[in-house]
Design an enzyme around this catalytic site. Structure first.
Site, PDB file in Angstrom:
ATOM      1  N   GLY A   1      44.945  68.152  38.143  1.00 21.37           N
ATOM      2  CA  GLY A   1      44.329  69.157  37.299  1.00 21.37           C
ATOM      3  C   GLY A   1      44.476  68.917  35.806  1.00 21.37           C
TER       4      GLY A   1
ATOM      5  N   GLY B   1      43.006  66.479  34.184  1.00 23.96           N
ATOM      6  CA  GLY B   1      41.767  65.908  33.656  1.00 23.96           C
ATOM      7  C   GLY B   1      41.678  64.401  33.777  1.00 23.96           C
ATOM      8  CE  LYS B   2      45.098  62.217  38.521  1.00 19.93           C
ATOM      9  NZ  LYS B   2      45.749  63.538  38.609  1.00 19.93           N
ATOM     10  CB  THR B   3      38.409  63.202  37.774  1.00 18.33           C
ATOM     11  OG1 THR B   3      39.408  63.171  38.790  1.00 18.33           O
ATOM     12  CG2 THR B   3      37.106  62.720  38.350  1.00 18.33           C
ATOM     13  CB  SER B   4      37.317  65.011  32.864  1.00 17.68           C
ATOM     14  OG  SER B   4      37.324  66.057  33.781  1.00 17.68           O
TER      15      SER B   4
ATOM     16  CG  ASP C   1      42.548  62.586  45.113  1.00 24.72           C
ATOM     17  OD1 ASP C   1      42.783  63.014  46.250  1.00 24.72           O
ATOM     18  OD2 ASP C   1      42.890  63.152  44.075  1.00 24.72           O
TER      19      ASP C   1
ATOM     20  CB  THR D   1      37.723  69.520  39.469  1.00 27.61           C
ATOM     21  OG1 THR D   1      36.652  68.912  38.748  1.00 27.61           O
ATOM     22  CG2 THR D   1      38.423  68.488  40.310  1.00 27.61           C
TER      23      THR D   1
END
Lengths: 116, 580
Positions: free
Chosen positions: B23, B25-28, B50, B499
């Site tokens: 949560g 913000g790694k993906t963003s 993941d 997310t």
């Protein structure tokens, strides 16, 4: 002289991966390394990892057809079935190889230093 | 201070890993970096490792197990290394050819054996190292970015090359536990190569993504140190979501102050930051605007606050129970620990005897200890401790039937990566059994990990039924217990953002497949439930609405918790009665 052990489907050959560890598998794993170190031609095949060995061997394939996977392990000596449903002991191995049990027990290093 | 705003030029290494608590913000961040590089004309592969990939939420398209180009971004390819799927493919590779050749009982026993967590972990790891070491694959791309799994899982994944190389070297019996990948020892070179790539500062950069909050910053520190000991010293910290209050709104002031205090932890660390966006980062437009300063749109009218109640609704139901489990589930960082602790404290405050426990390796224990009281017993399942206890138990049980040399052999074999997984699983089963006598509140491990365990439960279950193992009673009864709504109450915890909600929805689907039906959803840290007036926070509150509505559609019962400052998060309602 060749010993072949056909295991049921195992996560690992020592059984330490299972939900609880089966001492019979540890005994077998230890016996396996002891026999190898003593120069005996011995092989183990795990159904989950080496299914090819089960198919290629007519005796084993027939055994599976007749009795199912739950009847494993099956042990062959020079291609002939000697045991089913249990693993060999050191006595079994001694009888098959014509060697003494002591002869099949490799020397452990005597002077181990404990750091504990 | 030695920090500055993050720029696209920060991303220039061949391999880039993004790690951090769930949560943050790694993906963003990884997705925005990947889009920026592709827009510059580079060939880019963006990899998700993941189990519940959320790349598809960010791009709004399905991400599969083979690299596929993103339609509107030439040069950008995405792929998802879903461990479950990897394991499935691996199983089929092994079992498939024998379906016609072996009797059904043999095929079934092969499949059963390969359904366990071990196979999943091993298969995923195998694919991961292939990406790092397959020259024909890597030569196609200028950059490969890994949007890694939540921290605990990531660390294990990254630690594996080291752990396994050591294991393969030291274990003269030939890595028996790694069995699920046949001929694994022959892959040692590939694993060494993978570790080498990770440690190579010229090729690889590891981005530790964090939020400007205490727990996340501490976690980033811990992860950084741990990776450092593995020789991965090429690290850069990214602080995501820096907030500047633009009003006298006390909540906004409190949040800004809280952020500043959290950043003091990073006072000696060089880091780059990303300012808080007034909206959720989804879709290409938002990704392309990611590195630019956003002009703040005018604040909308605050939408009517949700009709959903607070945690007390859930506590009222638990009040009627004398025994059984209450579990919080969800991704790391959504506040499972806080919800579990607060629920336990509220129950204890009203005179109920409860046992609060955590299996989360990343849990903040100080949160727990502050709550201890006459009515509230607290325990921790430390994975390392559980591992040691399990090993000792196994060896003790084997003592009678094994010789000393055989025991020594077994001791060595037990020191394997898979044994730890089993140990934690058994500890979990034991906790579920203890709940027969005592209402037990369990703060579960992060989602991916938990699911691996739950999935494994079924094959364990079958294996045990077959073996009639007396001491495995707790394991045998685990799934029936988890499936019994009168025994186990599950709350899915999430945040009112895209997310986290989509991840929680997938978690619920997985639970349904396992025959478990969460009775509650808890939406944590809601700005719209709190009385915010700061323009930025009002924008965030408005952005929450569709997600709260989506949760209402998904959930049997909903709790929405207002946004709270960190110091009030655990103890807010229950503090007065928790014996502090």
């Amino acid at each position: 002289m060749k010993i072949e052990i056909f295991d049921p489907a195992l996560c690992c050959s020592t059984g330490v991966c299972g939900t609880d560890v089966d001492p019979a598998l540890t005994k077998m794993a230890k016996l396996h390394t002891d026999l190898q170190k003593s120069g005996v031609d011995v092989n183990r095949y795990n159904l989950a990892q080496e299914p090819g060995a089960f198919v290629e061997n007519k005796t084993v394939q027939q055994f599976l057809e007749e009795k199912g996977a739950d009847a494993l392990p099956v042990v062959l000596v020079d291609g002939e079935q000697r045991l089913e449903g249990r693993y060999p002991t050191k006595q079994d191995a001694a009888a098959w190889t014509g060697r003494s049990e002591e002869d099949l027990t490799p020397k452990e290093p005597k002077n181990q230093i404990s750091l504990n | 201070m030695n920090h500055r705003q993050l720029e696209p030029s920060d991303f220039h290494h061949t391999y880039m890993f993004f790690t951090g608590k769930g949560g943050v913000g790694k993906t963003s961040t990884a997705s925005a970096a990947a889009v920026a590089l592709a827009d510059e004309g580079k060939q880019v592969l963006l990899v998700s490792t993941d189990p519940a990939s959320n790349l598809q939420d960010v791009f709004g398209l399905e991400v599969g197990s083979d690299p596929a180009e993103v339609p509107d971004v030439p040069g950008l390819f995405t792929v998802n290394l879903d461990p479950e799927e990897a394991a499935g493919r691996y199983r089929e590779r092994v079992v498939g050819p024998y379906r016609q050749l072996l009797p059904a009982s043999a095929v079934a026993s092969m499949e059963e054996q390969m359904a366990g967590a071990c196979t999943v972990e091993v298969a995923a790891f195998d694919e991961f190292t292939q990406l790092l070491t397959d020259d024909s694959l890597t030569s196609q791309y200028d950059h490969i970015l890994f949007d890694t799994a939540p921290t605990g899982h990531t660390l294990r994944l990254l630690q594996l090359p080291q752990a396994w190389s050591t294991f393969l070297e030291e274990n003269e019996h030939g890595a028996s536990c790694l069995g699920p990948v046949s001929g694994l020892a022959s892959k040692k070179e590939q694993y060494d190569h993978a570790l080498g790539a990770l440690q190579d500062g010229a090729k690889t950069m590891l981005f530790l993504v964090t939020r400007p909050e205490q727990a996340a910053a501490r976690e980033a520190f811990r992860a950084g140190r741990e990776l450092d000991t593995l020789g991965i010293r090429n690290q850069q910290v990214i602080v995501n979501g820096l907030f500047q209050a633009s009003s006298e709104d006390p909540l906004a002031q409190a949040w800004q102050k809280e952020q500043e205090e959290a950043l003091e932890l990073l006072a000696d660390t060089a880091f780059s930051y990303i300012k808080l966006a007034p909206w959720n980062v989804t879709g290409l437009e938002a990704l392309r605007a990611f590195f630019q300063d956003q002009e703040q749109p005018p604040a909308p009218e605050i939408e009517k606050s949700t009709a959903a109640g607070g945690l007390q609704d859930m506590v009222d139901v638990l009040q009627t129970r004398e025994r059984g489990l209450f579990m919080t589930m969800g991704k790391g960082g959504v506040g499972k620990t806080a919800v579990a602790a607060e629920t336990a404290a509220a129950l204890a405050a009203s005179g109920k005897q409860v046992h609060l426990t955590t299996t989360d390796p990343a849990a903040d224990l100080s949160q727990f200890e502050a709550l201890q009281s006459e009515n509230l017993r607290i325990s921790v399942v430390d994975p390392q401790e559980a591992f040691e206890t399990y090993k000792e138990k196994v060896l003790r049980e084997a003592e009678g039937s094994l010789e000393e040399s055989e025991l020594a052999f077994m001791r060595e074999e037990l020191d394997s990566p898979c044994t730890e997984e089993i140990a934690v699983f058994q500890a979990f089963a034991a906790l579920a059994e203890e709940a027969e006598d005592e209402l037990t509140i369990l703060d579960t491990a992060p989602t991916g990990h938990t699911l691996l365990l739950l999935d494994a439960a079924d094959s364990y279950h079958r294996e045990l039924l077959r073996r009639h193992s007396p001491q495995a009673d707790a394991v045998e009864k685990l799934l029936p217990r988890l499936r019994d709504p009168a025994y186990t109450m599950t709350a899915v915890v999430t945040l009112p953002e895209a997310t986290p909600v989509e991840e929680a929805a997938r978690l619920q689907q997985d639970l349904h497949r396992a025959g478990m039906y969460p009775a509650w959803w808890v939406v944590n840290q809601s700005f719209s439930k709190a009385a915010v007036t700061d323009p930025m926070l009002v924008l965030r509150a408005a952005a929450e609405q569709p997600w709260i509505e989506r949760v209402t559609a998904l959930a049997a019962n909903v709790v929405v918790e207002p946004w709270k400052t960190a110091d009030r998060r655990t103890l807010s309602q229950a503090g007065s009665g928790a014996g502090l």
